[in-house]
Enzyme design. Structure first.
Site, PDB file in Angstrom:
ATOM      1  N   ARG A 112       4.074  -0.123  -4.823  1.00 18.63           N
ATOM      2  CA  ARG A 112       3.787  -0.752  -3.431  1.00 18.63           C
ATOM      3  C   ARG A 112       2.312  -1.830  -3.348  1.00 18.63           C
ATOM      4  NH1 ARG A 112       6.970   1.574   0.431  1.00 18.63           N
ATOM      5  NH2 ARG A 112       5.408   1.067   1.969  1.00 18.63           N
TER       6      ARG A 112
ATOM      7  N   LYS B 113       6.014  -4.283  -3.852  1.00 19.07           N
ATOM      8  CA  LYS B 113       7.419  -4.177  -3.671  1.00 19.07           C
ATOM      9  C   LYS B 113       7.978  -4.166  -2.218  1.00 19.07           C
ATOM     10  CE  LYS B 113      11.518  -2.783  -5.321  1.00 19.07           C
ATOM     11  NZ  LYS B 113      12.379  -3.933  -5.773  1.00 19.07           N
TER      12      LYS B 113
ATOM     13  N   GLU C 199       8.379 -14.947 -10.405  1.00 19.95           N
ATOM     14  CA  GLU C 199       7.448 -13.734 -10.175  1.00 19.95           C
ATOM     15  C   GLU C 199       7.064 -12.985 -11.449  1.00 19.95           C
ATOM     16  OE1 GLU C 199      11.193 -11.031  -8.309  1.00 19.95           O
ATOM     17  OE2 GLU C 199       9.227 -10.907  -7.571  1.00 19.95           O
TER      18      GLU C 199
ATOM     19  N   TRP D 145      -2.600  -2.785  -1.632  1.00 17.59           N
ATOM     20  CA  TRP D 145      -2.255  -4.070  -1.838  1.00 17.59           C
ATOM     21  C   TRP D 145      -3.155  -4.925  -0.920  1.00 17.59           C
ATOM     22  CZ3 TRP D 145      -0.233  -8.312   1.098  1.00 17.59           C
ATOM     23  CH2 TRP D 145       0.235  -9.347   0.513  1.00 17.59           C
TER      24      TRP D 145
ATOM     25  N   GLU E 188      17.968 -17.538  -7.265  1.00 21.20           N
ATOM     26  CA  GLU E 188      17.537 -16.395  -7.634  1.00 21.20           C
ATOM     27  C   GLU E 188      16.938 -16.273  -9.139  1.00 21.20           C
ATOM     28  OE1 GLU E 188      16.744 -13.774  -6.336  1.00 21.20           O
ATOM     29  OE2 GLU E 188      17.033 -12.090  -7.724  1.00 21.20           O
TER      30      GLU E 188
ATOM     31  N   CYS F 213       0.773  -1.057  -0.027  1.00 22.57           N
ATOM     32  CA  CYS F 213      -0.075   0.061   0.020  1.00 22.57           C
ATOM     33  C   CYS F 213       1.089   1.171  -0.267  1.00 22.57           C
ATOM     34  CB  CYS F 213      -0.957   0.026   1.108  1.00 22.57           C
ATOM     35  SG  CYS F 213      -2.177  -1.189   1.301  1.00 22.57           S
TER      36      CYS F 213
ATOM     37  N   LYS G 105      13.231 -15.150 -10.201  1.00 22.36           N
ATOM     38  CA  LYS G 105      12.742 -14.053 -11.088  1.00 22.36           C
ATOM     39  C   LYS G 105      11.827 -14.448 -11.819  1.00 22.36           C
ATOM     40  CE  LYS G 105      14.472 -10.880  -9.668  1.00 22.36           C
ATOM     41  NZ  LYS G 105      14.602 -11.206  -8.292  1.00 22.36           N
TER      42      LYS G 105
ATOM     43  N   ASN H 293      -1.946   1.737   5.824  1.00 22.74           N
ATOM     44  CA  ASN H 293      -0.895   0.756   5.353  1.00 22.74           C
ATOM     45  C   ASN H 293      -0.678  -0.043   6.313  1.00 22.74           C
ATOM     46  OD1 ASN H 293       0.963  -0.832   4.103  1.00 22.74           O
ATOM     47  ND2 ASN H 293       2.601   0.981   4.269  1.00 22.74           N
ATOM     48  N   GLY H 294      -0.922  -1.582   6.382  1.00 23.47           N
ATOM     49  CA  GLY H 294      -0.634  -2.367   7.352  1.00 23.47           C
ATOM     50  C   GLY H 294      -1.703  -3.323   7.771  1.00 23.47           C
TER      51      GLY H 294
ATOM     52  N   HIS I   2      19.574 -36.828  -5.988  1.00 28.14           N
ATOM     53  CA  HIS I   2      18.713 -37.437  -5.030  1.00 28.14           C
ATOM     54  C   HIS I   2      17.462 -37.279  -5.349  1.00 28.14           C
ATOM     55  CE1 HIS I   2      22.632 -38.190  -3.000  1.00 28.14           C
ATOM     56  NE2 HIS I   2      22.988 -36.994  -3.333  1.00 28.14           N
TER      57      HIS I   2
HETATM   58  O1  M6R Z   1      12.802  -4.808   0.737  1.00 24.56           O
HETATM   59  P1  M6R Z   1      13.273  -6.364   0.922  1.00 24.56           P
HETATM   60  O2  M6R Z   1      14.646  -6.604   0.309  1.00 24.56           O
HETATM   61  O3  M6R Z   1      13.207  -6.655   2.291  1.00 24.56           O
HETATM   62  O4  M6R Z   1      12.385  -7.445  -0.167  1.00 24.56           O
HETATM   63  C1  M6R Z   1      12.752  -8.703   0.134  1.00 24.56           C
HETATM   64  C2  M6R Z   1      11.804  -9.365  -0.640  1.00 24.56           C
HETATM   65  O5  M6R Z   1      10.366  -9.310  -0.376  1.00 24.56           O
HETATM   66  C3  M6R Z   1      12.205  -9.352  -2.308  1.00 24.56           C
HETATM   67  O6  M6R Z   1      13.521  -9.168  -2.411  1.00 24.56           O
HETATM   68  C4  M6R Z   1      11.239  -9.943  -3.278  1.00 24.56           C
HETATM   69  O7  M6R Z   1      11.641 -11.126  -3.078  1.00 24.56           O
HETATM   70  C5  M6R Z   1      11.548  -9.336  -4.749  1.00 24.56           C
HETATM   71  N1  M6R Z   1      10.237  -9.060  -5.352  1.00 24.56           N
HETATM   72  C6  M6R Z   1      12.189 -10.347  -5.558  1.00 24.56           C
HETATM   73  O8  M6R Z   1      12.432  -9.985  -6.802  1.00 24.56           O
END
Ligand code: M6R
Length: 616
Positions: A27, A611, A492, A75, A485, A2, A489, A101-102, A508
């Site tokens: 956000r 984000k 998501e 969000w 990683e 948010c 990517k 927000n929260g 395994h």
């Molecule tokens: O703001 P942060 O680095 O704490 O966020 C952590 C994760 O939410 C963030 O890295 C998330 O996994 C990304 N969307 C990945 O691309």
């Protein structure tokens, strides 16, 4: 999670708030809404979906002009992404408007209480109760800041609230507990937002609010008090070191493309000024003494998502360079297993936003047990560095795309620096050894630039795989977190089944997944540094190829051993083994971005995500 904006001043509040929301849409983008004070009343508009839907609605049914307003991009947590659940929420009389927000954990009890008093709430949100409670308090004290203070004391959970009331049109009030809220100080105008990006086009002077504080914003005055009513003395004013252009796409189709391209500069900036003429490394803020650091017998890294992957890589460097045992843990799991922590434990919290609730709660738990916390963070003034004992800022600049790219590379640089710093303080690394690694790090920006210049075949390949259901990623040693990683990517952004495995673990179980033409990306370690690692991975490539996999091999320049087994070969510059993730990750970012584009997905705002994850 948010985005919130508040404004009071001489401009059109609606224009300022909408422009701010555009900058905060990363956000959350489930719905958006605004409320403006004009002619003694409160006019609001809200719409499910992205901000563009709200803008369309406003073009059909415009709001009256006014100089005080609030806005929200959501969000969803409580209640689906509908018009009714969108913020702002108003009290029954439509005099008080609030955005949030929260999560308000005790909202059900408060809602029942309001129902007993005859109020009929319309939405399914936890937020609407606040509008009613504020209206009740305001009716007895006629002071919105005081009403906000009293209401905040009744709320449990995490909340940033921003409110306006029709009876006091020159005031915006905010409250903050565990979620971000920053004040922008302009010439005869004031701003409130979840992130400075919302008002950076108007002012670079910011004040960060502390925990449990209420701020009353007028055009020419800002008054901050604690929830206990006492004037706050810990509000920190600061100058934002970047300008509006840094938060814009700058000619790229997506923020993610811009942020991938910015990586060489971000890496170089994160290294800047870290080592003095005598060869000593420094962090940004250190409230841990050298003797305390020498006494540390364990390092625990806590982080989420991409930052967690940076932590997994950091473990190799920390253990190798300092010989201190290092554990890496998902922040969301950390405190629930009652970890063994004491003053000799150094907890490293990694976070781009500095607001990730899981990471924040993990660091609070660690500090309660007496451990010291060192934060690696990209957001100046955010909660995680504020609550830590030492900080190293990554200088990536604002990262807007939900998928983390430049933040990851700079987190890695910061992790290497922390490992070297520990080695320096504890005497496990000599000055010349530290300088040699810093020299290697200083070549990385150029190496990343080089990788970026060779990405066309990776993009072509990604487009041909757009109709695949699954892509697997393999790596060994520091290449294993790189594989994780790469898979994250792709999940998501492309909404595909993607998994990362330790290459040695394949036999395994996961090797059963391999079938004809299944794309498998393999990150190959350097053949020069640790040949034993390299040779094992080359064997793993042969094993999967023999079972029909289509191999996409990421290997160092000059590594000829992989050539016979690579259906697609992506070359990366020669780099020391421990630092290889800094270059090996880049093709995986480009690959995921292009595949997502080819599948018609929203690159910067993938579905269901936000984000900054400020709920647990
Ligand atoms: O703001 P942060 O680095 O704490 O966020 C952590 C994760 O939410 C963030 O890295 C998330 O996994 C990304 N969307 C990945 O691309």
């Amino acid at each position: 999670m948010c985005g919130i904006v508040g404004y009071v001043g001489g401009r059109s509040a609606l224009d300022v708030v909408l422009a701010g929301l555009k900058r905060l849409e990363y956000r959350g983008y489930d719905s958006a809404g605004v409320a403006v004070l004009a002619d003694g009343s409160l006019a609001a508009a809200k719409k499910a979906g992205k901000l563009v839907n709200l803008e369309k609605e406003l073009s059909v049914r415009p709001l009256p002009a006014g100089g005080t307003g609030i806005g929200h991009t959501r969000w969803a947590t409580h209640g689906g992404p509908t018009d009714v659940n969108a913020h702002p929420h108003l009290d029954g009389a439509g005099r008080v408007g609030v955005v949030h927000n929260g999560i308000i954990e005790n909202f059900a009890a408060l809602r029942a209480e309001l129902a007993d008093r005859g109020h009929d709430l319309r939405s399914e949100t936890d937020t609407e109760v606040v509008a009613y409670l504020l209206a009740e308090e305001f009716s007895s004290c006629a002071d919105l800041a005081e009403a906000m203070r009293l209401v905040s004391l009744r709320l449990e959970g995490a909340f940033t609230l921003v409110a306006v009331v029709a009876d006091d049109p020159d005031v915006v009030v905010g409250a903050r507990r565990n979620s971000p809220l920053v004040v922008g100080v302009g010439e005869d105008e004031s701003f409130l937002a979840s992130d400075v990006a919302a008002f950076i086009a108007h002012t670079r002077s910011a004040v960060e609010l502390g925990q449990d504080q209420v701020v009353e914003l007028r055009r020419d005055a800002i008054r901050i008090t604690g929830f206990d009513g006492r004037p706050a003395d810990d509000a920190r004013a600061y100058h934002v070191g970047w300008d509006a252009s840094a938060a814009e796409k700058g000619g790229y189709d997506y923020f993610m493309l811009k942020e991938i391209a910015e990586q060489p500069r971000a890496v170089a900036d994160t290294l800047l000024g870290r080592i003095d003429a005598a060869g000593s490394l420094s962090l940004d803020e250190v409230r841990i003494t050298a003797s305390e650091l020498r006494e540390m017998d364990k390092v625990v890294i806590v982080a989420c998502g991409t930052a967690f992957h940076a932590g997994l890589i950091a473990k190799y460097a920390i253990e190798h360079w300092t010989r201190i045992p290092c554990e890496v843990e998902l922040a969301s799991e950390f405190r629930y297993r009652d970890p063994i922590l004491d003053p000799r434990t150094l907890v490293v919290a990694i976070s781009q936003s500095g607001e990730t609730m899981d990471t924040l709660m993990a660091l609070r738990h660690a500090r309660e047990q007496g451990a010291k916390v060192l934060a690696i963070c990209n957001t100046n003034g955010s909660t995680i560095p504020r609550e830590s004992d030492a900080v190293l800022y990554t200088h990536a600049g604002p990262e807007v795309a939900v998928a983390s790219t430049k933040a990851f590379l700079t987190q890695l640089v910061a992790c290497y620096l922390v490992a070297l710093y520990l080695g320096q303080v504890r005497g496990t690394k000599w000055g010349d050894e530290i300088q040699a690694v810093v020299r290697d790090l200083s070549h990385i920006a150029g190496a990343v630039e080089e990788v970026l210049g060779t990405m066309e075949p990776v993009r072509d390949l990604a487009r041909t795989l757009a109709d695949k259901d699954t892509v697997l990623f393999l790596g060994r040693h520091v290449g294993y977190p790189v594989a994780l990683e790469g898979a994250l990517k792709l999940k998501e952004l492309a909404y595909m089944h993607a998994e990362g495995f330790a290459a040695g673990e394949l036999k395994h179980g996961p090797i059963a997944l391999i079938e004809e033409d299944l794309p498998v990306v393999v990150v190959v370690p350097s053949p020069r540094g640790r040949s034993v690692l390299h040779d094992k991975v080359v064997s793993n490539i042969q094993e999967i190829r023999a079972r029909g996999a289509r191999t996409i091999v990421i290997a160092e320049e000059g590594d000829e051993a992989v050539v016979p087994y690579a259906d697609h070969l992506v070359r990366i510059p020669v780099t020391p083994t421990l630092l290889q993730p800094l270059v090996a990750t880049v093709p995986l970012q480009v690959f995921a971005c292009e595949l997502a584009t080819a599948r018609g997905n929203e690159v910067d705002q993938p579905r269901n995500l936000a984000k900054s994850v400020t709920v647990e």
